[in-house]
Design a protein around this motif. Structure first.
Motif, PDB file in Angstrom:
ATOM      1  N   LYS A 108       0.845  -1.185   0.000  1.00  0.00           N
ATOM      2  CA  LYS A 108       0.000   0.000   0.000  1.00  0.00           C
ATOM      3  C   LYS A 108       0.889   1.246   0.000  1.00  0.00           C
ATOM      4  CE  LYS A 108      -3.902  -2.166   2.399  1.00  0.00           C
ATOM      5  NZ  LYS A 108      -4.805  -2.094   3.573  1.00  0.00           N
ATOM      6  N   GLU A 109       0.446   2.258  -0.694  1.00  0.00           N
ATOM      7  CA  GLU A 109       1.236   3.472  -0.849  1.00  0.00           C
ATOM      8  C   GLU A 109       1.553   4.122   0.498  1.00  0.00           C
ATOM      9  OE1 GLU A 109       3.532   6.253  -2.521  1.00  0.00           O
ATOM     10  OE2 GLU A 109       2.648   4.520  -3.528  1.00  0.00           O
ATOM     11  N   GLU A 110       0.586   4.069   1.427  1.00  0.00           N
ATOM     12  CA  GLU A 110       0.787   4.702   2.723  1.00  0.00           C
ATOM     13  C   GLU A 110       1.911   4.033   3.506  1.00  0.00           C
ATOM     14  OE1 GLU A 110      -1.773   5.896   6.757  1.00  0.00           O
ATOM     15  OE2 GLU A 110      -2.767   4.953   5.028  1.00  0.00           O
ATOM     16  N   ILE A 111       1.968   2.698   3.468  1.00  0.00           N
ATOM     17  CA  ILE A 111       3.020   1.970   4.191  1.00  0.00           C
ATOM     18  C   ILE A 111       4.378   2.205   3.540  1.00  0.00           C
ATOM     19  CG2 ILE A 111       3.844  -0.297   4.910  1.00  0.00           C
ATOM     20  CD1 ILE A 111       1.017  -1.256   5.084  1.00  0.00           C
ATOM     21  N   LEU A 112       4.428   2.071   2.222  1.00  0.00           N
ATOM     22  CA  LEU A 112       5.695   2.241   1.513  1.00  0.00           C
ATOM     23  C   LEU A 112       6.244   3.653   1.694  1.00  0.00           C
ATOM     24  CD1 LEU A 112       4.891   0.311  -1.793  1.00  0.00           C
ATOM     25  CD2 LEU A 112       6.211  -0.488   0.175  1.00  0.00           C
ATOM     26  N   SER A 113       5.356   4.636   1.672  1.00  0.00           N
ATOM     27  CA  SER A 113       5.776   6.016   1.887  1.00  0.00           C
ATOM     28  C   SER A 113       6.298   6.213   3.308  1.00  0.00           C
ATOM     29  CB  SER A 113       4.600   6.962   1.622  1.00  0.00           C
ATOM     30  OG  SER A 113       4.950   8.297   1.916  1.00  0.00           O
ATOM     31  N   ALA A 114       5.619   5.579   4.291  1.00  0.00           N
ATOM     32  CA  ALA A 114       6.054   5.691   5.687  1.00  0.00           C
ATOM     33  C   ALA A 114       7.430   5.061   5.878  1.00  0.00           C
ATOM     34  CB  ALA A 114       5.042   5.014   6.603  1.00  0.00           C
ATOM     35  N   ILE A 115       7.671   3.912   5.240  1.00  0.00           N
ATOM     36  CA  ILE A 115       8.983   3.257   5.331  1.00  0.00           C
ATOM     37  C   ILE A 115      10.061   4.151   4.734  1.00  0.00           C
ATOM     38  CG2 ILE A 115      10.358   1.295   4.523  1.00  0.00           C
ATOM     39  CD1 ILE A 115       7.804  -0.391   4.657  1.00  0.00           C
ATOM     40  N   ASP A 116       9.775   4.768   3.591  1.00  0.00           N
ATOM     41  CA  ASP A 116      10.746   5.654   2.935  1.00  0.00           C
ATOM     42  C   ASP A 116      11.078   6.863   3.799  1.00  0.00           C
ATOM     43  OD1 ASP A 116      10.940   4.025   0.745  1.00  0.00           O
ATOM     44  OD2 ASP A 116       9.465   5.119  -0.450  1.00  0.00           O
ATOM     45  N   ILE A 117      10.045   7.413   4.480  1.00  0.00           N
ATOM     46  CA  ILE A 117      10.271   8.575   5.345  1.00  0.00           C
ATOM     47  C   ILE A 117      11.200   8.198   6.503  1.00  0.00           C
ATOM     48  CG2 ILE A 117       9.159  10.129   7.002  1.00  0.00           C
ATOM     49  CD1 ILE A 117       6.711  10.152   5.119  1.00  0.00           C
ATOM     50  N   SER A 118      10.920   7.060   7.140  1.00  0.00           N
ATOM     51  CA  SER A 118      11.762   6.614   8.255  1.00  0.00           C
ATOM     52  C   SER A 118      13.175   6.289   7.795  1.00  0.00           C
ATOM     53  CB  SER A 118      11.143   5.379   8.933  1.00  0.00           C
ATOM     54  OG  SER A 118       9.988   5.725   9.646  1.00  0.00           O
ATOM     55  N   TYR A 119      13.284   5.647   6.635  1.00  0.00           N
ATOM     56  CA  TYR A 119      14.606   5.298   6.128  1.00  0.00           C
ATOM     57  C   TYR A 119      15.408   6.551   5.794  1.00  0.00           C
ATOM     58  CZ  TYR A 119      18.370   3.580   3.215  1.00  0.00           C
ATOM     59  OH  TYR A 119      19.607   3.324   2.687  1.00  0.00           O
ATOM     60  N   SER A 120      14.733   7.570   5.281  1.00  0.00           N
ATOM     61  CA  SER A 120      15.420   8.828   4.972  1.00  0.00           C
ATOM     62  C   SER A 120      16.005   9.449   6.236  1.00  0.00           C
ATOM     63  CB  SER A 120      14.448   9.798   4.303  1.00  0.00           C
ATOM     64  OG  SER A 120      15.065  11.042   4.054  1.00  0.00           O
ATOM     65  N   VAL A 121      15.227   9.415   7.332  1.00  0.00           N
ATOM     66  CA  VAL A 121      15.707   9.936   8.619  1.00  0.00           C
ATOM     67  C   VAL A 121      16.887   9.111   9.120  1.00  0.00           C
ATOM     68  CG1 VAL A 121      15.096  10.280  11.054  1.00  0.00           C
ATOM     69  CG2 VAL A 121      13.471  10.909   9.257  1.00  0.00           C
ATOM     70  N   ALA A 122      16.733   7.782   9.055  1.00  0.00           N
ATOM     71  CA  ALA A 122      17.782   6.889   9.544  1.00  0.00           C
ATOM     72  C   ALA A 122      19.058   7.025   8.717  1.00  0.00           C
ATOM     73  CB  ALA A 122      17.285   5.443   9.531  1.00  0.00           C
ATOM     74  N   HIS A 123      18.912   7.116   7.403  1.00  0.00           N
ATOM     75  CA  HIS A 123      20.067   7.205   6.512  1.00  0.00           C
ATOM     76  C   HIS A 123      20.862   8.488   6.777  1.00  0.00           C
ATOM     77  CE1 HIS A 123      22.170   7.688   2.552  1.00  0.00           C
ATOM     78  NE2 HIS A 123      22.359   6.396   2.759  1.00  0.00           N
ATOM     79  N   LYS A 124      20.149   9.580   6.975  1.00  0.00           N
ATOM     80  CA  LYS A 124      20.816  10.847   7.279  1.00  0.00           C
ATOM     81  C   LYS A 124      21.532  10.768   8.621  1.00  0.00           C
ATOM     82  CE  LYS A 124      19.884  15.805   7.854  1.00  0.00           C
ATOM     83  NZ  LYS A 124      18.838  16.862   7.853  1.00  0.00           N
ATOM     84  N   LEU A 125      20.902  10.119   9.583  1.00  0.00           N
ATOM     85  CA  LEU A 125      21.470  10.019  10.922  1.00  0.00           C
ATOM     86  C   LEU A 125      22.732   9.154  10.932  1.00  0.00           C
ATOM     87  CD1 LEU A 125      21.062  10.756  13.909  1.00  0.00           C
ATOM     88  CD2 LEU A 125      19.616   8.733  14.144  1.00  0.00           C
ATOM     89  N   LEU A 126      22.670   8.006  10.299  1.00  0.00           N
ATOM     90  CA  LEU A 126      23.825   7.102  10.331  1.00  0.00           C
ATOM     91  C   LEU A 126      25.007   7.648   9.520  1.00  0.00           C
ATOM     92  CD1 LEU A 126      24.224   5.102   7.564  1.00  0.00           C
ATOM     93  CD2 LEU A 126      22.037   4.257   8.378  1.00  0.00           C
ATOM     94  N   ASN A 127      24.705   8.388   8.463  1.00  0.00           N
ATOM     95  CA  ASN A 127      25.791   8.979   7.670  1.00  0.00           C
ATOM     96  C   ASN A 127      26.492  10.123   8.385  1.00  0.00           C
ATOM     97  OD1 ASN A 127      25.811   7.349   5.374  1.00  0.00           O
ATOM     98  ND2 ASN A 127      24.144   8.482   4.421  1.00  0.00           N
ATOM     99  N   ASP A 128      25.868  10.621   9.458  1.00  0.00           N
ATOM    100  CA  ASP A 128      26.453  11.725  10.211  1.00  0.00           C
ATOM    101  C   ASP A 128      27.316  11.240  11.372  1.00  0.00           C
ATOM    102  OD1 ASP A 128      26.888  14.440  10.663  1.00  0.00           O
ATOM    103  OD2 ASP A 128      25.214  14.606  12.073  1.00  0.00           O
ATOM    104  N   VAL A 129      27.365   9.917  11.570  1.00  0.00           N
ATOM    105  CA  VAL A 129      28.125   9.375  12.700  1.00  0.00           C
ATOM    106  C   VAL A 129      29.597   9.283  12.350  1.00  0.00           C
ATOM    107  CG1 VAL A 129      28.474   7.383  14.196  1.00  0.00           C
ATOM    108  CG2 VAL A 129      26.155   8.066  13.564  1.00  0.00           C
ATOM    109  N   ASP A 130      30.413   9.880  13.198  1.00  0.00           N
ATOM    110  CA  ASP A 130      31.865   9.789  13.075  1.00  0.00           C
ATOM    111  C   ASP A 130      32.349   8.921  14.233  1.00  0.00           C
ATOM    112  OD1 ASP A 130      34.539  10.140  12.575  1.00  0.00           O
ATOM    113  OD2 ASP A 130      34.628  12.230  13.239  1.00  0.00           O
TER     114      ASP A 130
END
Length: 778
Positions: free
Chosen positions: A521-543
């Motif tokens: 469903k579009e709502e679930i897939l969109s929600a997963i993408d939003i969370s992954y975008s947050v997580a991806h930005k966060l993990l890439n900022d870890v030194d």
């Protein structure tokens, strides 16, 4: 399909020919088996609760006392106060059996009185913390008071082997400090960080707070300290952890690494089979309470409350606050591999599967060539993103059908396992491999760990293992205890020469069951993408940098006659000053598990004494004697602060609870606002090592875990975890944010190495000076 087979295990229908009943005997047997196992655990739990309730007494002493009273009564011996005769008078008859029962009732009464007095005496004794402040080691003088205290404690707690929760009823409550004491300690802790004008301003705020609303707030805390088991822990869990809306990944969860110098096997499935089996054996020790509580100095117990939620626990997201959900039992784990989730049953006919059997199950998952369902691969990104976002999508999209069933399966699992599809671990020829190991365990890819679970086991393709643990249910020492048990027991179990698990398989273990999802469903897939975008930005900022320092360790620190923890904390103060050209508010976690349901307290490591020593180290005109004298003074001051924190005389948990009460009463306090607006730019923690007597580095010198770490607490600060292992090895895990222009984990690690070298040189030069009695120039 196995899941379809399970769905039709039992069916009932009425036809023209009569009743039609279909059932699968194997599945019904599994249901029966699960129920029997559950009832056995309930009975065992009841028995253990009885034994714990009478500790330090024992039921056998009741039987002995009863026998003595019966023998004395029928031998016409005079029983004190005529208790048996008085009891017989109220019995319905005067028969022999009635007299035996009367003897039992008298014995039971006397026994309960003695047990109560013993428990109360033990509780009073455990309230004494003077032993912590007395020096230990060869030649140390111990006061007569402490000697007597040690003797009585050993008598009361040493004659009956304790179970995991035996001391819970005897542990004292966390004491509530006086406001006056907390204010004085707070002002002392911030003095080295403030100039004269700012210090006078804060001092004025503290006086206003102390004389106005603090008295009212303290009254509520006094009432809470009387009423609750611990006046801090429930609020700490709720407001610091569960009400947090930011991602768990990096911000809250922590990680632990393998015994990096050991390579017991390079076969992923074999390593997983053994480690999973040992984790489940540890759970069985907790359930049966055969696991002995951790004892300081082999006599003072630590609270074991946190062990209860180590397994079968999940942090369920909520709109405003999360909730910790603990299940009494679970007969399965959930395994993630290449975007797919599998339910793996770990019991067969009432017994725990052997490592070889679990290896077969893991290998079946590794050999599975099916593709992930739409959205399944990055589903766990929901647990890595914002909590409110995950809670909303969970309530609307995971409340029915396959999504609800599969989510429930994951959350109810004993723990989760990630079979990673990449190599990582330790390589002595490439130090960066250790940094990559830490990154993988801290955050993975942002979607291959179920961050809500109490812990995830992570296995690399080349056999290395680590864990990622959620923080709200417990603190790191509990996971450390599990990890010590696993590492040691793995050495005892061993592997075959070809790297596979030992043992033979008589019956094929239950096949893994692929979890089913409806995520297209579009709502679930969109929600997963939003969370992954947050997580991806966060993990890439870890030194993240991990330093393995092998030039010296605990052995050298012992020769210096300095607390190893104080030694490292002074190293960190010097390193931070050299890195940032200033001092900062420093957080060091200390436990309060000497008290019932205790968790942590803060040790403020940046003190007046430590700053004076750092300045002396940076002053080329200071002498060796001056630097050494200031170092000893600073280490003693730190040790006192650590002891105060463990003894319930800390600063920050008291201020935190005062702040919570003020918020409830809607009272504004400029002083409390000042306190909680201060950033912890240096957040530190020592990973406990050698909590039990299991690990023997003399026998297995390579059995060295690199410890674990966590993400930075402040945007412009460092998160530093360290572990002192053996006589000549220290690990530092340093994290910061790449987006911050004034921090660099690489540079901070270099400063730590330089500081360690400089302090070693300081001690060596001082020892030379003592021998020669000649001045040494810098």
């Amino acid at each position: 399909m196995a899941e379809a087979h399970s769905a039709v295990a039992f069916s009932f229908a009425i036809t023209h020919d009569g009743w039609d009943v279909n059932f699968d005997r194997e599945v019904l047997y599994l249901v029966w088996e699960s129920g029997v196992r559950s009832w056995k655990k309930r009975l065992a739990r009841f028995r253990n609760n009885v034994l714990n309730g009478v500790y330090p007494g024992h039921l056998q002493s009741l039987y002995v006392l009863w026998t003595l009273l019966v023998a004395a009564h029928f031998s016409n011996f005079n029983i004190p106060f005529g208790l048996v005769d008085k009891m017989i008078t109220i019995m319905p008859s005067n028969s022999t059996w009635a007299q035996v029962v009367a003897c039992f009732l008298v014995a039971l009464t006397m026994w309960f009185i003695v047990i109560f007095l013993m428990r109360y005496l033990l509780k009073l004794l455990l309230m004494y913390k003077g032993w912590m402040y007395e020096s230990r080691g060869p030649g140390a003088k111990i006061s007569l008071k402490t000697k007597l205290w040690v003797s009585v404690v050993k008598v009361l707690s040493g004659w009956n082997k304790p179970k995991l929760y035996s001391f819970q009823g005897s542990l004292p409550r966390l004491p509530l400090p006086a406001v006056e004491d907390t204010m004085n300690r707070y002002l002392l802790s911030v003095r080295p960080l403030l100039d004269d004008d700012n210090y006078k301003r804060v001092e004025k705020l503290a006086v206003e707070f102390k004389t106005k609303i603090a008295v009212k707030l303290q009254r509520y805390l006094i009432l809470k300290s009387w009423w609750s088991s611990n006046y801090v822990s429930d609020w700490w869990e709720e407001y610091v952890y569960l009400k947090g809306r930011s991602p768990l990944m990096v911000n809250s969860n922590f990680y632990g690494t393998d015994a990096i110098l050991l390579r017991p096997t390079q076969i992923q499935a074999a390593r997983a089979g053994v480690i999973i089996h040992l984790c489940l054996k540890f759970r069985r020790l907790i359930d049966s309470q055969e696991l002995e509580p951790i004892m300081l100095q082999n006599m003072v117990p630590l609270c074991s409350w946190q062990y209860e939620r180590l397994f079968n626990t999940v942090r369920a997201p909520g709109i405003e606050t999360d909730k910790l959900v603990h299940y009494q039992d679970s007969s399965h784990i959930v395994v993630y591999h290449k975007g797919k989730y599998f339910k793996v049953l770990v019991y067969l006919r009432g017994r725990l599967l052997k490592p070889a059997e679990i290896q077969v199950q893991i290998q079946q998952i590794l050999d599975d060539k099916s593709e992930p369902a739409i959205g399944e691969e990055k589903l766990a990104a929901l647990t890595a993103g914002e909590r409110t976002h995950w809670a909303q999508i969970r309530q609307t999209m995971f409340n029915r059908g396959h999504n609800r069933t599969s989510l429930h399966c994951i959350e109810r699992a004993a723990f989760t396992v990630s079979l990673d599809d990449m190599e990582y671990g330790y390589d002595e020829t490439d130090p960066k491999k250790l940094d990559e190991f830490g990154h993988v365990l801290l955050h993975g890819k942002g979607y291959d760990r179920w961050f809500d679970k109490s812990f995830n086991l992570c296995f690399s393709t080349n056999g290395f293992v680590g864990f990622n643990a959620e923080h709200s249910w417990a603190d790191a020492p509990v996971m450390g205890h599990l990890w010590e048990y696993v590492i040691w027991s793995e050495l005892e179990i061993g592997y075959q020469p070809d790297g596979n698990t030992k043992g033979t398989i008589v019956t094929n273990p239950p096949a893994p069951i692929r979890l089913q999802w409806e995520l297209n469903k579009e709502e679930i897939l969109s929600a997963i993408d939003i969370s992954y975008s947050v997580a991806h930005k966060l993990l890439n900022d870890v030194d993240l940098r991990i330093l393995m320092y092998t030039k010296y360790g605990k052995g050298f620190m012992k020769k210096c006659r300095v607390s190893p923890d104080a030694f490292i904390q002074l190293i960190l103060q010097l390193s931070y000053y050299r890195d940032a050209s200033r001092f900062c508010l420093t957080y060091e976690a200390s436990m309060t598990r000497l008290f019932r349901e205790g968790r942590t307290e803060t040790v403020r490591s940046c003190t007046i004494e430590s700053t004076e020593w750092v300045r002396a180290m940076e002053n080329p005109n200071s002498s060796i004697e001056e630097r050494m004298a200031l170092f000893i003074k600073a280490s003693n001051r730190h040790q006192l602060g650590y002891q105060d924190a463990m003894a319930g005389r800390g600063i920050d948990r008291h201020l935190f609870c005062l702040y919570v009460v003020a918020k409830y009463l809607e009272l504004e306090s400029p002083f409390l606002q000042e306190v909680f607006n201060e950033p912890w730019r240096l957040s530190t923690s020592q990973t406990p090592y050698g909590q039990t007597s299991l690990l023997d580095l003399k026998k297995y010198p390579k059995c060295v875990s690199a410890g674990g770490g966590f993400g930075p607490v402040a945007d412009d600060g460092y998160g530093v975890s360290y572990i002192i292992v053996g006589e000549d090895t220290i690990f530092f895990h340093v994290s910061s944010k790449k987006s911050c222009p004034i921090t660099s984990s690489t540079n901070f690690v270099k400063q730590i190495e330089k500081s360690l070298h400089d302090v070693q040189t300081l001690f060596n030069d001082y020892n030379k000076l003592k021998k020669t009695n000649k001045p040494i120039t810098d």
